[in-house]
Each structure stands twice: as structure tokens, then as C-alpha cells.
Design an enzyme around this catalytic site. Structure first.
Site, PDB file in Angstrom:
ATOM      1  N   CYS A  86    -133.369  -7.002  17.522  1.00 47.06           N
ATOM      2  CA  CYS A  86    -133.686  -5.651  17.975  1.00 47.06           C
ATOM      3  C   CYS A  86    -132.422  -4.999  18.541  1.00 47.06           C
ATOM      4  O   CYS A  86    -131.504  -4.692  17.794  1.00 47.06           O
ATOM      5  CB  CYS A  86    -134.836  -5.689  18.985  1.00 47.06           C
ATOM      6  SG  CYS A  86    -135.705  -4.110  19.173  1.00 47.06           S
ATOM      7  N   HIS A 194    -139.070  -9.450  16.210  1.00 44.45           N
ATOM      8  CA  HIS A 194    -138.818 -10.397  17.303  1.00 44.45           C
ATOM      9  C   HIS A 194    -139.364 -11.797  17.001  1.00 44.45           C
ATOM     10  O   HIS A 194    -140.531 -12.081  17.277  1.00 44.45           O
ATOM     11  CB  HIS A 194    -139.472  -9.892  18.586  1.00 44.45           C
ATOM     12  CG  HIS A 194    -138.813  -8.705  19.191  1.00 44.45           C
ATOM     13  ND1 HIS A 194    -137.890  -8.797  20.206  1.00 44.45           N
ATOM     14  CD2 HIS A 194    -138.940  -7.376  18.926  1.00 44.45           C
ATOM     15  CE1 HIS A 194    -137.475  -7.590  20.553  1.00 44.45           C
ATOM     16  NE2 HIS A 194    -138.094  -6.707  19.784  1.00 44.45           N
ATOM     17  N   GLU A 196    -138.653 -14.453  18.664  1.00 45.20           N
ATOM     18  CA  GLU A 196    -138.878 -15.134  19.943  1.00 45.20           C
ATOM     19  C   GLU A 196    -140.242 -14.798  20.543  1.00 45.20           C
ATOM     20  O   GLU A 196    -140.722 -15.502  21.429  1.00 45.20           O
ATOM     21  CB  GLU A 196    -137.747 -14.788  20.931  1.00 45.20           C
ATOM     22  CG  GLU A 196    -137.844 -13.461  21.632  1.00 45.20           C
ATOM     23  CD  GLU A 196    -137.443 -12.266  20.777  1.00 45.20           C
ATOM     24  OE1 GLU A 196    -137.422 -11.128  21.307  1.00 45.20           O
ATOM     25  OE2 GLU A 196    -137.134 -12.450  19.575  1.00 45.20           O
TER      26      GLU A 196
END
Length: 227
Positions: A86, A194, A196
Site C-alpha cells: 500500500c 494487504h 499482512e
């Protein structure tokens, strides 16, 4: 393997990244403040999402000039894996580690939802755990995720197989549905979704685990080979 999670003023996904590595992947990681320019003892570098420097000037523009990015460039040139997610992707393009730029979403609105992606290149150090053309689901959360590059750069990305992830529905208007790319050497990955935030099924998807598993597995194999 030991990861450095770089923290800039305004980062807000650094703890998510740290949690994914430290608690879920059970791998060493440190939160590294941007003024710390010594990354020598780290095997991988992670640039998290957020709003570094409040997205002043352009998203990632100020962070790209910070002292720590000189070290990131140096270690990237030595082949260490670097992942920018991002805002981290935006920093990588602003720093010249990846081509192109991230612009405002086509609808000019912030977007935050799960998004299906296609794995276009499963031969990078970040994607060997995926199948070619595998469809995965990762969350997006950005207002400036519209990837753009000129036609010559796009052709070069295609020729070198640098397009790693594409969107199935292209929510932000990115050229050629691009969601993530690598550098020519293959050790620097920038992506808007994302991974994560997709390492636990409880959160809606654990498809991001394979990305971190790939990084760790490839490092271990390389370390053993070179030891």
C-alpha cells in the site's frame, strides 16, 4: 530470517505487519524507526501501509527521501527481499525502486474491502507458494491505488514478467488491472492489497500467509545454499 518493519511518521499498518511476521509466522521481526539507517542485521525489509508524513506532496514522496531509504536501496541492490504494501508500494515507486506511479482511485474515494486477485507470476521469492493463475483474496484499503505507467514501461513489465498480481475486477482503475509488480531482479515487490491482513481465517482470508511463507522458504534455501 529476521525482518525489519520500517516505521515512518504516519504509518498505521506497521503493527499489522509485525503481528503477521512475529506472532503468526513465528519469525523474528523488529519495528525500525525511520531515523535508524542501519539495516545490516536484517534479512528482509518490509515497508508497511499508512499515510507516511500525512501523504504530504504525494503519497510516499517525503518518506522516499528519508535516510532509511538509502539503506533500503543499498540492501535491495545486494539482493535482499524488500516488500512494500500500500503506502509502502507508493514509497517504492517514489524512491525509484519500482517503475510507475500510484494515482487517485478512479472513483476518487477511499476503498476498503476484500478483493480477488490473480497470481500472474509464481516464480518470484514472494510467490513460490502459490499456483500460477491462482485466485486469492486480500483486503485493499487505499485512496491512491490506481497504478499507472506509460506504454513503454507497461510493455517492459510484461516482457520481463514483472506483473505479479492483477485484480479480477480492477476496483481502482489501475492500468492492465495491475495490483503488484516486482523489479527486474525480482527481489523488490510492491503491491496495494494487504497480505499482512490476510494471515488468519478469522479475518476473512489467510491467503496472505503463502506470500510470507514464500519469502521465508526462499531465504532459508538461499541461506543454506550460500552458507
Amino acid at each position: 530470517m529476521k525482518f525489519a518493519v520500517i516505521v515512518f511518521p504516519g504509518s498505521n499498518c506497521d503493527r499489522d505487519m509485525y503481528h503477521a511476521i512475529k506472532d503468526v509466522m513465528k519469525t523474528e521481526a523488529d519495528l525500525v524507526w525511520y531515523e535508524n539507517s542501519n539495516l545490516e542485521n536484517y534479512d528482509g525489509i518490509l515497508l508497511p501501509g499508512g499515510f507516511s508524513y500525512g501523504d504530504y506532496l504525494r503519497s510516499g514522496a517525503v518518506a522516499a527521501t528519508s535516510e532509511v531509504m538509502k539503506q533500503v536501496k543499498e540492501h535491495a541492490s545486494k539482493g535482499k527481499p524488500v516488500l512494500g504494501v500500500c503506502n509502502g508500494f507508493q514509497v517504492l515507486t517514489e524512491a525509484g525502486l519500482l517503475p510507475g506511479a500510484l494515482m487517485r482511485n478512479k472513483n476518487l474515494s477511499f476503498m476498503c474491502h476484500q478483493e480477488p486477485l490473480v497470481v500472474m507470476n509464481n516464480k518470484t521469492p514472494f510467490t513460490t507458494g502459490y499456483e500460477q493463475k491462482e485466485v486469492i483474496h486480500l483486503p485493499i484499503a487505499h485512496g491512491e491505488g490506481n497504478y499507472f505507467c506509460d506504454e513503454a514501461t507497461l510493455q517492459e513489465l510484461k516482457n520481463n514478467d514483472q506483473i505479479v498480481f492483477t485484480y479480477k475486477s480492477n476496483p481502482n482503475g489501475s492500468i492492465d488491472n495491475i495490483a503488484g509488480i516486482v523489479n527486474k531482479e525480482g527481489n523488490v515487490l510492491g503491491m496495494m492489497p494487504h497480505p499482512e491482513r490476510a494471515v488468519e481465517a478469522l479475518l476473512g482470508s489467510n491467503d496472505g500467509m503463502k506470500l510470507f511463507q514464500s519469502m521465508i522458504k526462499n531465504w532459508r534455501e538461499s541461506y543454506v545454499t550460500n552458507a
